[in-house]
Design a protein around this motif. Structure first.
Motif, mmCIF file in Angstrom:
data_model
loop_
_atom_site.group_PDB
_atom_site.id
_atom_site.type_symbol
_atom_site.label_atom_id
_atom_site.label_comp_id
_atom_site.label_asym_id
_atom_site.label_seq_id
_atom_site.Cartn_x
_atom_site.Cartn_y
_atom_site.Cartn_z
ATOM 1 N N SER A 68 -3.925 -7.239 10.118
ATOM 2 C CA SER A 68 -4.232 -7.869 11.395
ATOM 3 C C SER A 68 -5.136 -6.969 12.237
ATOM 4 N N PRO A 69 -6.061 -7.579 13.014
ATOM 5 C CA PRO A 69 -6.912 -6.762 13.884
ATOM 6 C C PRO A 69 -6.082 -6.052 14.955
ATOM 7 N N GLU A 70 -4.865 -6.578 15.201
ATOM 8 C CA GLU A 70 -3.995 -5.947 16.208
ATOM 9 C C GLU A 70 -2.946 -5.018 15.587
ATOM 10 N N ALA A 71 -3.117 -4.681 14.333
ATOM 11 C CA ALA A 71 -2.131 -3.810 13.683
ATOM 12 C C ALA A 71 -1.967 -2.524 14.488
ATOM 13 N N PRO A 72 -0.739 -2.018 14.602
ATOM 14 C CA PRO A 72 -0.519 -0.816 15.414
ATOM 15 C C PRO A 72 -1.304 0.386 14.884
ATOM 16 N N LYS A 73 -1.740 1.236 15.775
ATOM 17 C CA LYS A 73 -2.339 2.516 15.369
ATOM 18 C C LYS A 73 -1.248 3.295 14.657
ATOM 19 N N VAL A 74 -1.619 4.018 13.622
ATOM 20 C CA VAL A 74 -0.603 4.718 12.848
ATOM 21 C C VAL A 74 -0.052 5.892 13.655
ATOM 22 N N PRO A 75 1.265 5.936 13.882
ATOM 23 C CA PRO A 75 1.843 7.047 14.634
ATOM 24 C C PRO A 75 1.676 8.366 13.882
ATOM 25 N N ARG A 76 1.521 9.429 14.655
ATOM 26 C CA ARG A 76 1.182 10.729 14.087
ATOM 27 C C ARG A 76 2.220 11.241 13.079
ATOM 28 N N PHE A 77 3.527 10.960 13.360
ATOM 29 C CA PHE A 77 4.543 11.526 12.462
ATOM 30 C C PHE A 77 4.466 10.968 11.035
ATOM 31 N N HIS A 78 3.643 9.951 10.846
ATOM 32 C CA HIS A 78 3.464 9.437 9.491
ATOM 33 C C HIS A 78 2.394 10.198 8.708
ATOM 34 N N MET A 79 1.655 11.048 9.382
ATOM 35 C CA MET A 79 0.537 11.714 8.743
ATOM 36 C C MET A 79 0.940 13.043 8.105
ATOM 37 N N GLY A 80 2.048 13.054 7.428
ATOM 38 C CA GLY A 80 2.509 14.288 6.819
ATOM 39 C C GLY A 80 2.010 14.385 5.394
ATOM 40 N N PHE A 81 2.914 14.551 4.471
ATOM 41 C CA PHE A 81 2.577 14.662 3.053
ATOM 42 C C PHE A 81 1.897 13.388 2.555
ATOM 43 N N PHE A 82 2.435 12.253 2.999
ATOM 44 C CA PHE A 82 1.929 10.982 2.487
ATOM 45 C C PHE A 82 0.757 10.465 3.306
ATOM 46 N N ARG A 83 -0.176 9.839 2.622
ATOM 47 C CA ARG A 83 -1.312 9.244 3.329
ATOM 48 C C ARG A 83 -0.950 7.851 3.811
ATOM 49 N N VAL A 84 -1.377 7.557 5.027
ATOM 50 C CA VAL A 84 -1.099 6.242 5.598
ATOM 51 C C VAL A 84 -2.289 5.847 6.448
ATOM 52 N N ARG A 85 -2.555 4.585 6.542
ATOM 53 C CA ARG A 85 -3.626 4.134 7.447
ATOM 54 C C ARG A 85 -3.248 2.824 8.107
ATOM 55 N N ARG A 86 -4.043 2.463 9.081
ATOM 56 C CA ARG A 86 -3.773 1.282 9.876
ATOM 57 C C ARG A 86 -3.969 0.010 9.039
ATOM 58 N N ALA A 87 -3.060 -0.961 9.219
ATOM 59 C CA ALA A 87 -3.143 -2.219 8.449
ATOM 60 C C ALA A 87 -4.115 -3.181 9.114
ATOM 61 N N ILE A 88 -5.317 -2.695 9.333
ATOM 62 C CA ILE A 88 -6.310 -3.530 10.012
ATOM 63 C C ILE A 88 -6.984 -4.454 8.998
ATOM 64 N N GLY A 89 -7.250 -5.669 9.410
ATOM 65 C CA GLY A 89 -7.840 -6.650 8.523
ATOM 66 C C GLY A 89 -7.572 -8.035 9.074
ATOM 67 N N ILE A 90 -7.931 -9.052 8.300
ATOM 68 C CA ILE A 90 -7.715 -10.423 8.763
ATOM 69 C C ILE A 90 -7.201 -11.265 7.597
ATOM 70 N N CYS A 91 -6.143 -12.046 7.862
ATOM 71 C CA CYS A 91 -5.621 -12.949 6.838
ATOM 72 C C CYS A 91 -5.738 -14.385 7.336
ATOM 73 N N GLU A 92 -6.379 -15.202 6.520
ATOM 74 C CA GLU A 92 -6.596 -16.591 6.901
ATOM 75 C C GLU A 92 -6.133 -17.528 5.802
ATOM 76 N N VAL A 93 -5.975 -18.791 6.212
ATOM 77 C CA VAL A 93 -5.634 -19.845 5.261
ATOM 78 C C VAL A 93 -6.741 -20.891 5.332
ATOM 79 N N ILE A 94 -7.219 -21.344 4.177
ATOM 80 C CA ILE A 94 -8.144 -22.479 4.157
ATOM 81 C C ILE A 94 -7.350 -23.699 3.705
ATOM 82 N N VAL A 95 -7.214 -24.681 4.591
ATOM 83 C CA VAL A 95 -6.545 -25.927 4.205
ATOM 84 C C VAL A 95 -7.656 -26.865 3.746
ATOM 85 N N GLU A 96 -7.673 -27.166 2.434
ATOM 86 C CA GLU A 96 -8.830 -27.848 1.850
ATOM 87 C C GLU A 96 -8.892 -29.335 2.166
#
Ligand code: ZN
Ligand code: ZN
Ligand code: FE
Length: 341
Positions: A68-96
């Motif tokens: 989602s474009p509104e995905a939360p900014k990744v909190p700092r405590f997640h940036m330790g050993f493991f890599r993490v990034r913001r779930a930014i993006g867009i999900c849509e449905v096409i109803v044909e």
């Protein structure tokens, strides 16, 4: 630990070097609302669609978006050993279609051409956003593969990274081009026509076949005859012929065992990160989970645990069955533009 359903991020799996989308809120997704007597959200006149007037194809936001474009900014405590990034993006449905039931083959040819146009336009629109690197367009059909809504629809995941399978294809196309100065897929099409045993249907601009290296029993690939990288490269006449071949392939599946068939349809197009991908050749892949009328092919230990696929059967024999089914399907379709090669 806080509210687990609020976790929304992309985590890196360093063992297989892949991104995993973690979307806590998707756990609340409804399963088959009509089985509980609730209204279909994609039918005309529901809260999701009622302000759109009369429509034949519509694009709706996914109500439970993995990205989602509104995905939360990744909190700092997640940036330790493991890599993490913001779930930014867009999900849509096409109803044909406004019609609640059926498949692509039940949509008339001209309407289906508009559907192809929507896939092309959304690819361009979402791909032009600076945080989108790949526009993944696909269609899941059938409860066997976990589709929660029966109303015909496809999906789009506009991603901030290039999917691993596409990375793999890009590498192969690039390597082949460097070595031979030709396109891998253009060469595959040429060989498939020389051999002939796996061809299923063709029209002026597209070929449908069961690939030599199929992983699913009744896998079908649709290849543009012209060397193009993405849907917006297609000319108007080519879009019409793509609409035609998608109708024929789905009609073929539904004729094969004389029952409505589940499948996955995925568009493999170039990434949208503005790099040069002239060596790539777009195509559409269909995976169908049945290996026989009532027998499902499961991906289990060997497939999931090792990424090794066994093909239960002989590809050329399954291609023959599909070609026969295609012949029968053509007789039932109201209109089609090609023939069995
Ligand atoms: Zn509906
Ligand atoms: Zn090519
Ligand atoms: Fe592919």
């Amino acid at each position: 630990m806080g509210d687990q359903s609020k976790v929304h991020e992309i985590r890196w799996n360093p063992l297989i070097r892949q991104w995993i989308i973690v979307a806590g809120h998707r756990g609340r997704r409804p399963w088959r609302p009509e089985e509980k007597g609730l209204a279909c959200p994609f039918c005309p006149g529901t809260p999701e669609t009622k302000d759109l007037g009369a429509w034949d194809v519509i694009v709706l936001p996914n109500k439970f978006p993995a990205l989602s474009p509104e995905a939360p900014k990744v909190p700092r405590f997640h940036m330790g050993f493991f890599r993490v990034r913001r779930a930014i993006g867009i999900c849509e449905v096409i109803v044909e279609t406004p019609v609640h039931e059926g498949d692509l083959c039940d949509i008339d040819l001209d309407h289906m051409r508009k559907v192809v146009d929507v896939f092309a336009k959304e690819y361009s629109r979402l791909g032009s956003l600076n945080y989108i690197k790949y526009v993944a367009e696909f269609r899941n059909k059938g409860k066997e593969i976990g589709v929660s809504l029966t109303h015909p629809h496809s999906q789009i995941y506009a991603l901030p990274f290039i999917p691993p399978r596409i990375m793999c294809e890009l590498k192969s196309f690039k390597r082949y081009f460097k070595k031979k100065n030709r396109c891998l897929l253009c060469d595959i099409v040429k060989i498939e026509y020389e051999e002939g045993s796996r061809l299923i249907y063709e029209n002026k601009h597209f070929t449908a076949l069961l690939p030599y290296f199929a992983m699913w029993p009744y896998e079908i690939h649709v290849y543009p005859k012209r060397h193009v990288q993405a849907l917006p490269d297609l000319k108007e006449e080519e879009k019409l012929h793509l609409a035609d071949i998608l109708r024929v392939v789905t009609a073929t599946y539904n004729t094969l065992f004389e029952r409505d068939m589940p499948y996955m349809m995925v568009f493999h197009q170039k990434p949208t990160d503005k790099k040069n991908y002239n060596y790539y050749h777009m195509h559409i892949e269909f995976y169908q989970p049945y290996r026989d009328k009532n027998k499902l092919k499961y991906a289990a230990g060997i497939e999931w645990g090792f990424w090794i696929f066994t093909y239960d059967g002989i590809p050329e024999k399954k291609a023959y069955e599909l070609r026969e089914a295609c012949g029968k399907a053509l007789k039932k379709l109201d209109k089609y533009l090609g023939k069995i090669p």
